[in-house]
Design a protein around this motif. Sequence first.
Motif, PDB file in Angstrom:
ATOM      1  N   PHE A 438      37.876  42.118  30.478  1.00 13.40           N
ATOM      2  CA  PHE A 438      37.254  40.928  32.300  1.00 13.40           C
ATOM      3  C   PHE A 438      36.749  39.943  31.543  1.00 13.40           C
ATOM      4  O   PHE A 438      35.862  39.665  31.683  1.00 13.40           O
ATOM      5  CB  PHE A 438      36.971  41.807  33.268  1.00 13.40           C
ATOM      6  CG  PHE A 438      38.072  42.770  33.911  1.00 13.40           C
ATOM      7  CD1 PHE A 438      39.458  42.635  34.501  1.00 13.40           C
ATOM      8  CD2 PHE A 438      37.956  43.722  34.629  1.00 13.40           C
ATOM      9  CE1 PHE A 438      40.240  43.624  34.334  1.00 13.40           C
ATOM     10  CE2 PHE A 438      38.801  44.887  35.250  1.00 13.40           C
ATOM     11  CZ  PHE A 438      40.138  44.482  34.899  1.00 13.40           C
ATOM     12  N   ASP A 442      36.495  38.534  37.086  1.00 16.56           N
ATOM     13  CA  ASP A 442      37.288  39.334  37.454  1.00 16.56           C
ATOM     14  C   ASP A 442      36.872  40.959  37.390  1.00 16.56           C
ATOM     15  O   ASP A 442      37.469  41.669  37.956  1.00 16.56           O
ATOM     16  CB  ASP A 442      38.388  38.598  36.349  1.00 16.56           C
ATOM     17  CG  ASP A 442      39.446  38.511  36.514  1.00 16.56           C
ATOM     18  OD1 ASP A 442      39.523  37.470  37.460  1.00 16.56           O
ATOM     19  OD2 ASP A 442      40.405  37.997  35.891  1.00 16.56           O
ATOM     20  N   SER A 445      36.011  41.547  40.585  1.00 16.58           N
ATOM     21  CA  SER A 445      37.258  42.006  41.549  1.00 16.58           C
ATOM     22  C   SER A 445      38.231  42.847  40.987  1.00 16.58           C
ATOM     23  O   SER A 445      39.365  42.742  42.191  1.00 16.58           O
ATOM     24  CB  SER A 445      37.304  40.240  41.422  1.00 16.58           C
ATOM     25  OG  SER A 445      36.940  38.715  41.933  1.00 16.58           O
ATOM     26  N   TYR A 446      38.044  43.345  40.588  1.00 22.53           N
ATOM     27  CA  TYR A 446      38.909  44.163  39.785  1.00 22.53           C
ATOM     28  C   TYR A 446      38.566  45.495  39.444  1.00 22.53           C
ATOM     29  O   TYR A 446      37.551  45.613  38.906  1.00 22.53           O
ATOM     30  CB  TYR A 446      39.879  43.697  38.790  1.00 22.53           C
ATOM     31  CG  TYR A 446      40.962  42.128  38.978  1.00 22.53           C
ATOM     32  CD1 TYR A 446      41.930  42.049  39.753  1.00 22.53           C
ATOM     33  CD2 TYR A 446      40.312  40.483  39.034  1.00 22.53           C
ATOM     34  CE1 TYR A 446      42.888  41.495  40.304  1.00 22.53           C
ATOM     35  CE2 TYR A 446      40.950  39.769  39.306  1.00 22.53           C
ATOM     36  CZ  TYR A 446      42.413  40.207  39.616  1.00 22.53           C
ATOM     37  OH  TYR A 446      42.735  38.603  40.639  1.00 22.53           O
ATOM     38  N   ASN A 469      35.724  46.473  42.118  1.00 20.84           N
ATOM     39  CA  ASN A 469      36.287  45.226  42.930  1.00 20.84           C
ATOM     40  C   ASN A 469      35.846  44.957  44.254  1.00 20.84           C
ATOM     41  O   ASN A 469      35.837  43.360  44.729  1.00 20.84           O
ATOM     42  CB  ASN A 469      37.829  45.666  42.907  1.00 20.84           C
ATOM     43  CG  ASN A 469      37.803  46.693  44.282  1.00 20.84           C
ATOM     44  OD1 ASN A 469      36.844  46.813  44.854  1.00 20.84           O
ATOM     45  ND2 ASN A 469      38.776  47.384  44.194  1.00 20.84           N
ATOM     46  N   GLY A 474      41.479  42.031  43.908  1.00 20.92           N
ATOM     47  CA  GLY A 474      42.394  40.559  43.489  1.00 20.92           C
ATOM     48  C   GLY A 474      41.765  39.893  44.617  1.00 20.92           C
ATOM     49  O   GLY A 474      40.307  39.483  45.112  1.00 20.92           O
ATOM     50  N   GLU A 475      42.153  38.747  44.691  1.00 17.64           N
ATOM     51  CA  GLU A 475      42.080  37.555  45.977  1.00 17.64           C
ATOM     52  C   GLU A 475      41.663  38.014  47.247  1.00 17.64           C
ATOM     53  O   GLU A 475      43.077  38.848  47.429  1.00 17.64           O
ATOM     54  CB  GLU A 475      43.062  36.431  45.281  1.00 17.64           C
ATOM     55  CG  GLU A 475      42.811  35.691  43.570  1.00 17.64           C
ATOM     56  CD  GLU A 475      41.226  35.738  44.030  1.00 17.64           C
ATOM     57  OE1 GLU A 475      40.778  34.742  44.072  1.00 17.64           O
ATOM     58  OE2 GLU A 475      40.875  35.707  42.517  1.00 17.64           O
ATOM     59  N   THR A 514      38.880  33.133  36.298  1.00 17.65           N
ATOM     60  CA  THR A 514      40.139  33.665  35.882  1.00 17.65           C
ATOM     61  C   THR A 514      40.624  34.182  35.496  1.00 17.65           C
ATOM     62  O   THR A 514      41.400  32.967  35.816  1.00 17.65           O
ATOM     63  CB  THR A 514      39.644  34.154  37.498  1.00 17.65           C
ATOM     64  OG1 THR A 514      40.615  36.193  38.351  1.00 17.65           O
ATOM     65  CG2 THR A 514      41.116  32.804  38.197  1.00 17.65           C
ATOM     66  N   HIS A 516      43.347  36.384  36.763  1.00 19.01           N
ATOM     67  CA  HIS A 516      43.870  37.420  37.622  1.00 19.01           C
ATOM     68  C   HIS A 516      43.782  38.902  37.250  1.00 19.01           C
ATOM     69  O   HIS A 516      45.016  39.341  37.185  1.00 19.01           O
ATOM     70  CB  HIS A 516      45.204  36.942  37.916  1.00 19.01           C
ATOM     71  CG  HIS A 516      45.281  35.314  38.180  1.00 19.01           C
ATOM     72  ND1 HIS A 516      44.515  34.848  39.757  1.00 19.01           N
ATOM     73  CD2 HIS A 516      45.199  34.309  37.612  1.00 19.01           C
ATOM     74  CE1 HIS A 516      44.731  33.118  39.461  1.00 19.01           C
ATOM     75  NE2 HIS A 516      45.221  33.136  38.357  1.00 19.01           N
ATOM     76  N   GLY A 517      42.413  38.604  36.768  1.00 18.66           N
ATOM     77  CA  GLY A 517      43.226  40.272  36.475  1.00 18.66           C
ATOM     78  C   GLY A 517      43.504  40.869  34.740  1.00 18.66           C
ATOM     79  O   GLY A 517      43.271  41.996  33.919  1.00 18.66           O
ATOM     80  N   ASN A 519      42.791  42.057  31.239  1.00 16.23           N
ATOM     81  CA  ASN A 519      42.288  41.846  30.037  1.00 16.23           C
ATOM     82  C   ASN A 519      42.487  41.726  29.074  1.00 16.23           C
ATOM     83  O   ASN A 519      41.636  42.121  27.833  1.00 16.23           O
ATOM     84  CB  ASN A 519      40.769  42.988  30.227  1.00 16.23           C
ATOM     85  CG  ASN A 519      41.660  44.581  30.120  1.00 16.23           C
ATOM     86  OD1 ASN A 519      43.156  44.294  29.955  1.00 16.23           O
ATOM     87  ND2 ASN A 519      41.418  45.661  30.500  1.00 16.23           N
TER      88      ASN A 519
END
Length: 692
Positions: A438, A442, A445-446, A469, A474-475, A514, A516-517, A519
Amino acid sequence: MPLGPSRLQHGINFALFSRHAEQVSLILERETNAGLQRTEIPLDPKINKTGDVWHILLQELPEKFFYGYRLAGPYDPDGSGHRFDDRLVLLDPYTRAIRPAPWGKQRFCLGQTPCSLVPDTCYDWEGDRPLTRPLKDTIIYEMHVRGFTRHPSSGVAHPGTFRGVAEQCDYLRELGITAVELMPVTEFDENQCFFRDPDTGERLKDYWGYNPLSFFAPKSGYASEPARVLDEFRDMVKALHRAGIEVILDMVYNHTAEGGAQGPTLHFKGIDNTIYYLLDPWTRAYLNFSGCGNTCNCNHPVVRSLIMDSLRWWVVEMHVDGFRFDLASILGRDQQGQVLANPPMVEMIAEDPVLADTKIIAEAWDAAGLYQVGSFSTHPRWAEWNGRFRDDVRAFMCGLPGSVPHLATRIAGSSDLYQHSDRRPCNSINFITSHDGFTLWDLVSYNKKHNRMNGEDNRDGENNNISWNSGVEGETGDRAINELRRRRIRTMAVILFLSQGVPMLVAGDEFCRTQHGNNNAWCQDNKISWINWELVKKNHSMHQFFQHLIALRKAHPIFRRDDFFVPGSDPDHPPQAQEIIWQAREPGMQDWSEQARILAFTLNGATLPPDGDDDFFVMLNGHRTTLEHFLVPPPPEPRTGRIWHRIIDTADSDSTSHILKPDQAPVVRPGTRARVAPMGCVVLQSRQGANR
């Protein structure tokens, strides 16, 4: 000798090692007015072979040509292990350049036509010299050459290239980092990836490049003019050095792009498969300690020489300042794959006189489960990516039980790992994130990886991310959650930059990049991986926080100690001489229990030789919801008249006051209780002066 092509007074000498080849031919190819002209020169073993080295000196060669080798010999993969195939034209392992190609263009020449080049070695370095900055004063910035400037928002004239990196020197200098660690820059085939975008069906790319075709040749796809790749790489190094920034290369010696039995034959397989790779002694299958299909036979004398020659070339001819060794534990395996107690390869790198001023950093594990963080080498020159620092900081910042004593050990320089054989805190490369995993945003956030876009149904990538998270996956538009995420990032940054050891930051983490998750974005040559420079403005406060935090570290040697802290119980060090003083909520009270979630410590500047430094009191709250109140101790004795100033509060949402200079910061009196928000951190700095 030496192996590879050598420009001599009377021509160019070509030399190739192959112990088991029965016939070797040198193949030359050049462009003429009539088209491509190919010449094949069989080497006479009675004339052109000395021991295991096949060689020939050629005169009056054209200025530009390509070359390769055709080798004949036994093909017996399941018996002797040999894989000679005289239908193929192989790369020279010592080639300094490969037939240039823009990024993404298919190289159909590999294995089929001569692809090796003999580049011009002339270059005006204009007096450039290695910076030789002490390792303890180093701040590392890991980056991908293409991804650093490929996004349209980068604003550079040559995006995705070595020149693009050079164009961002001012940004890097102003951020304050002292070294860039470049993900692989030696030639690889980005088109070798077979996975597809699950939405479009488009073939993905081997974006990261951990699949080397060469240990010498720089990636021509990273040049704005691929034919000038060596000069563009050198231009970048020269520009970075002028900005006071060292260059560290991520080198992959553990495996090659030839992969396993089903992979292509490009060089080593067809030159001497049983020498260059680890093979099962019974089945002759490739031993796969790299997770990539093959494993280089690093402790064979011939392979050791190849590795050492390439390292020296990068230092002498390309002026790089250091190396990070991918899956470096493979460097410690013998020719049967067993772990050696004192690996010759590891010792040779540390003791080589040409490399004496370079930084050498091990990723001290491999893909077969060998984990050597703290025990990779007893040699004081070897630093290591400290994976335990990453895991222990993450655990504390997720509020996990039992994390406080481990965090304290990491903050103090990981003496449990490195306090032996003259090693120092700087042998620990501290990081919380790296290219693999990540991003920092992230991480907060995840809870889980989101790797569907890699085309493997989310099966790839690490499952144990030690992430939280912050309340929503997520966002989100929830202001409270986003502020908690930013607070956690700021707190982790404080831990990273105020801990003993060498901090490493990943490009873009300083302004909340980010993925967006995702990894495991090794195959994402797109906006998932490219750095979005619009975030610098959007997250200006975070960027400024990192900038000021780096400056704070550089200004105070107390964060960059030469040695480990002396234990406070040492009878030769009375209480006022303690170098680091731990506490929980109140001075004199410590809590190392499984249930502990808070930690505070005082750094005693008076004990730092030779001239001392300011004192610092750091308070960390690992609770997810509880506001903590720490009783502030007086500044350490014997110095008097020093006053605490609150220079950092990671809960402060005022973008102008995350880090203050002491003369601008509010005074905090001893005996008062300092409020520390959940997942927050407060830092006090003592200065001489009257109360105000």
